[in-house]
Each structure stands twice: as structure tokens, then as C-alpha cells.
Design a protein around this motif. Structure first.
Motif, PDB file in Angstrom:
ATOM      1  N   SER A  14       0.827  -1.198   0.000  1.00  0.00           N
ATOM      2  CA  SER A  14       0.000   0.000   0.000  1.00  0.00           C
ATOM      3  C   SER A  14       0.867   1.255   0.000  1.00  0.00           C
ATOM      4  N   GLU A  18       1.016   4.052  -2.870  1.00  0.00           N
ATOM      5  CA  GLU A  18       0.717   5.447  -2.513  1.00  0.00           C
ATOM      6  C   GLU A  18       1.821   6.375  -3.004  1.00  0.00           C
ATOM      7  N   ILE A  29      -4.250  14.684   2.778  1.00  0.00           N
ATOM      8  CA  ILE A  29      -4.686  13.931   3.947  1.00  0.00           C
ATOM      9  C   ILE A  29      -6.104  14.388   4.278  1.00  0.00           C
ATOM     10  N   ASN A  31      -9.165  13.311   6.916  1.00  0.00           N
ATOM     11  CA  ASN A  31      -9.515  12.495   8.088  1.00  0.00           C
ATOM     12  C   ASN A  31      -8.428  11.466   8.399  1.00  0.00           C
ATOM     13  N   GLU A  32      -7.195  11.916   8.350  1.00  0.00           N
ATOM     14  CA  GLU A  32      -6.021  11.087   8.668  1.00  0.00           C
ATOM     15  C   GLU A  32      -5.777   9.959   7.673  1.00  0.00           C
ATOM     16  N   ARG A  33      -6.407  10.019   6.501  1.00  0.00           N
ATOM     17  CA  ARG A  33      -6.194   9.028   5.439  1.00  0.00           C
ATOM     18  C   ARG A  33      -5.438   9.673   4.290  1.00  0.00           C
ATOM     19  N   CYS A  35      -5.035  10.346   0.683  1.00  0.00           N
ATOM     20  CA  CYS A  35      -5.966  10.353  -0.449  1.00  0.00           C
ATOM     21  C   CYS A  35      -5.320  11.029  -1.648  1.00  0.00           C
ATOM     22  N   THR A  45      -8.537   6.550  -2.425  1.00  0.00           N
ATOM     23  CA  THR A  45      -7.561   6.111  -1.435  1.00  0.00           C
ATOM     24  C   THR A  45      -7.386   4.603  -1.598  1.00  0.00           C
ATOM     25  N   GLY A  47      -7.305   1.091   0.344  1.00  0.00           N
ATOM     26  CA  GLY A  47      -7.651   0.401   1.580  1.00  0.00           C
ATOM     27  C   GLY A  47      -7.156  -1.028   1.520  1.00  0.00           C
ATOM     28  N   GLU A  58     -10.706   2.820  -3.039  1.00  0.00           N
ATOM     29  CA  GLU A  58     -11.976   3.335  -2.533  1.00  0.00           C
ATOM     30  C   GLU A  58     -12.180   4.737  -3.091  1.00  0.00           C
ATOM     31  N   ASN A  69     -16.445  10.584   4.948  1.00  0.00           N
ATOM     32  CA  ASN A  69     -16.056   9.174   4.905  1.00  0.00           C
ATOM     33  C   ASN A  69     -17.032   8.330   4.084  1.00  0.00           C
TER      34      ASN A  69
END
Length: 97
Positions: A14, A18, A29, A31-33, A35, A45, A47, A58, A69
Motif C-alpha cells: 500500500s 501510494e 490527507i 480524516n487522517e487518510r 488520499c 484512497t 484500503g 476506494e 467518509n
């Protein structure tokens, strides 16, 4: 392969993907993901689905939806069936649709 080994391999793959997506799509970033944004505003993103040993792209229709989300899953990419390059090319093809 143990569950711990699979988790480690999924995270490693992953992160590698990325890094490649960041070059092409830019990273943000939400929500702390980690993207990425397509030119049409769709946010995506990567997953992982540990029980399946797979990664999944996703999608959210917009940054607003991503912040809420509201991601929908794309195809599964199985770690044991694909090397990194094959997985990357398959994901790029899916992302471009």
C-alpha cells in the motif's frame, strides 16, 4: 502466511503504491487518510482487506464526500496474485475509468 505477515505485506505494498500515486495525482490527507484526487474531483484512497489479502481502491465523489467518509469500494487486488507493477497498472486502469 500468518495474519501478521499478511498485514505487513499489505501495508508495505500500500505504501509503495501510494508513493507512485502521489507522483501522478498529488497527495492530500483527509480524516487522517492518505488520499489522491483525479482531475474530475473524485477522491480515491487505497484500503486493505486483511481477511482477503487484498488491496482495494476506494472512491468518494468529492472532497466533501471524502470528509464525510463516504467511500465506495472498487475492485479487489489480491496480493498473492499480483506483483507491485501488475497491481499498479490494474489500479491505474480502474482509476482512469
Amino acid at each position: 502466511m500468518t495474519q501478521t505477515e499478511m498485514k505487513s505485506k499489505l501495508l508495505e505494498r500500500s505504501k509503495a503504491l501510494e508513493g507512485r500515486f502521489e507522483i501522478q495525482f498529488g497527495k492530500q490527507i483527509i480524516n487522517e487518510r492518505v488520499c489522491f484526487s483525479r482531475p474530475d474531483g473524485v477522491i480515491f484512497t487505497i484500503g486493505n482487506l486483511l481477511p482477503f489479502g487484498a488491496l482495494v481502491v476506494e472512491y468518494a465523489d468529492s472532497e466533501v464526500e471524502a470528509k464525510r467518509n463516504r467511500f465506495e469500494d472498487g475492485d479487489l487486488f489480491y496480493l498473492e496474485e499480483m506483483d507491485e507493477e501488475t497491481m499498479y497498472q490494474g489500479m491505474i486502469q480502474e482509476i482512469s475509468q
